[in-house]
Design a protein around this motif. Sequence first.
Motif, PDB file in Angstrom:
ATOM      1  N   PHE A  26     -20.126  -4.080  15.665  1.00 12.65           N
ATOM      2  CA  PHE A  26     -21.457  -4.197  16.250  1.00 12.65           C
ATOM      3  C   PHE A  26     -21.425  -3.905  17.749  1.00 12.65           C
ATOM      4  CE2 PHE A  26     -21.102  -7.077  12.633  1.00 12.65           C
ATOM      5  CZ  PHE A  26     -22.182  -6.667  11.857  1.00 12.65           C
ATOM      6  N   LYS A  27     -22.455  -3.218  18.228  1.00 16.64           N
ATOM      7  CA  LYS A  27     -22.578  -2.924  19.650  1.00 16.64           C
ATOM      8  C   LYS A  27     -23.133  -4.144  20.386  1.00 16.64           C
ATOM      9  CE  LYS A  27     -23.445   1.989  18.710  1.00 16.64           C
ATOM     10  NZ  LYS A  27     -22.073   2.383  19.052  1.00 16.64           N
ATOM     11  N   ASP A  28     -23.132  -4.071  21.729  1.00 18.60           N
ATOM     12  CA  ASP A  28     -23.533  -5.217  22.548  1.00 18.60           C
ATOM     13  C   ASP A  28     -24.876  -5.799  22.124  1.00 18.60           C
ATOM     14  OD1 ASP A  28     -21.222  -5.048  23.943  1.00 18.60           O
ATOM     15  OD2 ASP A  28     -22.112  -4.438  25.854  1.00 18.60           O
ATOM     16  N   ALA A  29     -25.853  -4.927  21.895  1.00 20.38           N
ATOM     17  CA  ALA A  29     -27.196  -5.405  21.564  1.00 20.38           C
ATOM     18  C   ALA A  29     -27.273  -5.999  20.165  1.00 20.38           C
ATOM     19  CB  ALA A  29     -28.191  -4.253  21.686  1.00 20.38           C
ATOM     20  N   GLU A  30     -26.203  -5.829  19.368  1.00 21.15           N
ATOM     21  CA  GLU A  30     -26.204  -6.291  17.989  1.00 21.15           C
ATOM     22  C   GLU A  30     -25.266  -7.470  17.758  1.00 21.15           C
ATOM     23  OE1 GLU A  30     -24.753  -2.664  16.338  1.00 21.15           O
ATOM     24  OE2 GLU A  30     -26.750  -1.844  15.973  1.00 21.15           O
ATOM     25  N   LEU A  31     -24.644  -7.994  18.825  1.00 17.09           N
ATOM     26  CA  LEU A  31     -23.621  -9.026  18.639  1.00 17.09           C
ATOM     27  C   LEU A  31     -24.177 -10.324  18.074  1.00 17.09           C
ATOM     28  CD1 LEU A  31     -21.384  -8.656  21.836  1.00 17.09           C
ATOM     29  CD2 LEU A  31     -20.970  -7.784  19.525  1.00 17.09           C
ATOM     30  N   PHE A  32     -25.356 -10.706  18.524  1.00 17.41           N
ATOM     31  CA  PHE A  32     -25.919 -11.988  18.093  1.00 17.41           C
ATOM     32  C   PHE A  32     -26.553 -11.849  16.717  1.00 17.41           C
ATOM     33  CE2 PHE A  32     -29.916 -14.607  18.028  1.00 17.41           C
ATOM     34  CZ  PHE A  32     -29.283 -15.790  17.668  1.00 17.41           C
ATOM     35  N   GLY A  33     -26.005 -12.580  15.771  1.00 15.15           N
ATOM     36  CA  GLY A  33     -26.593 -12.667  14.449  1.00 15.15           C
ATOM     37  C   GLY A  33     -27.030 -14.093  14.200  1.00 15.15           C
ATOM     38  N   GLU A  34     -28.334 -14.322  14.131  1.00 11.98           N
ATOM     39  CA  GLU A  34     -28.836 -15.675  13.895  1.00 11.98           C
ATOM     40  C   GLU A  34     -28.510 -16.100  12.472  1.00 11.98           C
ATOM     41  OE1 GLU A  34     -32.831 -18.341  14.806  1.00 11.98           O
ATOM     42  OE2 GLU A  34     -32.925 -16.147  14.845  1.00 11.98           O
ATOM     43  N   LEU A  35     -28.119 -17.345  12.296  1.00 14.11           N
ATOM     44  CA  LEU A  35     -27.726 -17.825  10.980  1.00 14.11           C
ATOM     45  C   LEU A  35     -28.931 -17.969  10.060  1.00 14.11           C
ATOM     46  CD1 LEU A  35     -25.064 -20.589  11.783  1.00 14.11           C
ATOM     47  CD2 LEU A  35     -24.737 -18.131  11.423  1.00 14.11           C
ATOM     48  N   THR A  36     -28.717 -17.630   8.807  1.00 14.46           N
ATOM     49  CA  THR A  36     -29.695 -17.875   7.756  1.00 14.46           C
ATOM     50  C   THR A  36     -29.273 -19.131   6.998  1.00 14.46           C
ATOM     51  OG1 THR A  36     -28.507 -16.617   6.061  1.00 14.46           O
ATOM     52  CG2 THR A  36     -29.977 -15.385   7.538  1.00 14.46           C
ATOM     53  N   LEU A 282     -28.614 -20.753  24.321  1.00 11.41           N
ATOM     54  CA  LEU A 282     -27.559 -19.811  23.967  1.00 11.41           C
ATOM     55  C   LEU A 282     -27.665 -18.617  24.902  1.00 11.41           C
ATOM     56  CD1 LEU A 282     -25.228 -19.138  22.034  1.00 11.41           C
ATOM     57  CD2 LEU A 282     -26.902 -17.982  20.569  1.00 11.41           C
ATOM     58  N   ALA A 283     -26.681 -18.482  25.806  1.00 17.42           N
ATOM     59  CA  ALA A 283     -26.754 -17.477  26.866  1.00 17.42           C
ATOM     60  C   ALA A 283     -26.079 -16.169  26.486  1.00 17.42           C
ATOM     61  CB  ALA A 283     -26.121 -18.031  28.144  1.00 17.42           C
ATOM     62  N   ALA A 284     -24.991 -16.241  25.699  1.00 14.96           N
ATOM     63  CA  ALA A 284     -24.269 -15.027  25.341  1.00 14.96           C
ATOM     64  C   ALA A 284     -23.390 -15.286  24.133  1.00 14.96           C
ATOM     65  CB  ALA A 284     -23.413 -14.529  26.506  1.00 14.96           C
ATOM     66  N   VAL A 285     -23.244 -14.251  23.315  1.00 19.62           N
ATOM     67  CA  VAL A 285     -22.267 -14.218  22.229  1.00 19.62           C
ATOM     68  C   VAL A 285     -21.272 -13.124  22.586  1.00 19.62           C
ATOM     69  CG1 VAL A 285     -21.920 -13.644  19.794  1.00 19.62           C
ATOM     70  CG2 VAL A 285     -23.816 -15.117  20.471  1.00 19.62           C
ATOM     71  N   THR A 286     -19.985 -13.410  22.459  1.00 20.60           N
ATOM     72  CA  THR A 286     -18.959 -12.489  22.942  1.00 20.60           C
ATOM     73  C   THR A 286     -17.933 -12.204  21.854  1.00 20.60           C
ATOM     74  OG1 THR A 286     -17.583 -14.307  23.785  1.00 20.60           O
ATOM     75  CG2 THR A 286     -19.197 -13.368  25.293  1.00 20.60           C
TER      76      THR A 286
END
Length: 421
Positions: A26-36, A282-286
């Motif tokens: 995943f690219k930077d803009a796609e890193l955060f995946g909210e949980l279902t 939540l400020a960042a996912v890395t």
Amino acid sequence: MFSSIFSTAPPIDPEAPTFHPVSEKFKDAELFGELTPKDTELLCTSSGFVTETQIFYVITEDGTSVMCQLIHSSVGVWYPTIQLTCKIYDPKTKQLTWKSINVNNFTSAPSGLDKRSTKADEFSFTYKSKSGSDYPESYSVVASPVPEVQIFLEVARPASVSGWKIGKGDEGGYSKFGPDPSNPEGYVIHRFWPRVKATGHVILNGQAKPLEGHGMFVHAIQGMRPDRVATSWNFAHFQSPDHGGVSAIQMEFKTTDVYGKKGAGSGGVSVNVGSLVVGNKLAAVTTETKYPGETNAGDAPVQCRVTHLNPTLDADTGYQKPCGVLYEWAGPSLISDKPGTYKASLNVDVGDIEQPKGLIEKVDVLAEIPKVLKMAVSYVAGTRPYLYQWINPATLAITEPGSEKPIEANGFLYNEATFIS
């Protein structure tokens, strides 16, 4: 799905990748995946080789560490083993309370609940939803592995701190093993609540102690024999009340030689996932991938990295124990009014062999895991996994988007280093 776990047949192309890390999907803009809701349901599978866990970590205001863990282990043709582990450590008194048992009458999705909830005679993890509130999700954690140890906790996720995995959708979170990612030999996945509020109490030998603090929750699955997944693991979670609430977490594993970018023999790939919570948001996912031969001093920018400092041979374990650990984060901001990149770093001194700092214990892993899992792992010659656990006061340096001057958050860091081979 896991029929090829024990196969030694090479792929058709001997240089085809045998490892497909989530950190490169995943690219930077796609890193955060909210949980279902499905993401935190337990599989509780009884086929293949799958080890699944739910873990609640809490650090109280006085630095006491509390951990409650469910481990569901399916090992080939054997019936699954379900284990409950509870650990409470007071760094001021050095009192460690640790219990690990196989539970009885285990049930996933108890009556009226979905598979996010589980129970047995010795514990219950009960998921609760309160949509639209300041704490829309929570767990009631009740555990009594033995009559002398009882834990009662309410663990709640703030609405401003989303749960996360790396990447959106069904493929989010998965690192896959084997030449064919559509039919993998195994996988690893982690899903997090990176900051939770915890209240409750423990009863130890008849004495009640109230608990209040913050921590995290993780649902993790290894769809593969543990000694084939990784040669080492690193984990850290930092919690602070400063700046409205701060959290920093990392989880890293390094693959065996078999699983790498260019087929068998190219392994030793490190995958690191983490997150930052600042101002109780939540400020960042890395995430970051490091391939064999790459060094932390290279030109590549830091994204999510752990570095062992001054490693020293520990004669008790046979492994190079770090005397310090440096954790670093950098990732695109998830806070709409602060566009740019969040960065953070934390350097913790864990002491040398003779004078450790904050060491909770060194764990002989084979002595603690379920018997059937031990049988599958211990036959590998020379495999004697050890886990170091520490908790220490620590300071996280945070550089917010658009700023060159870090702000500091003071709190406690719980961290682990696991060596498998």
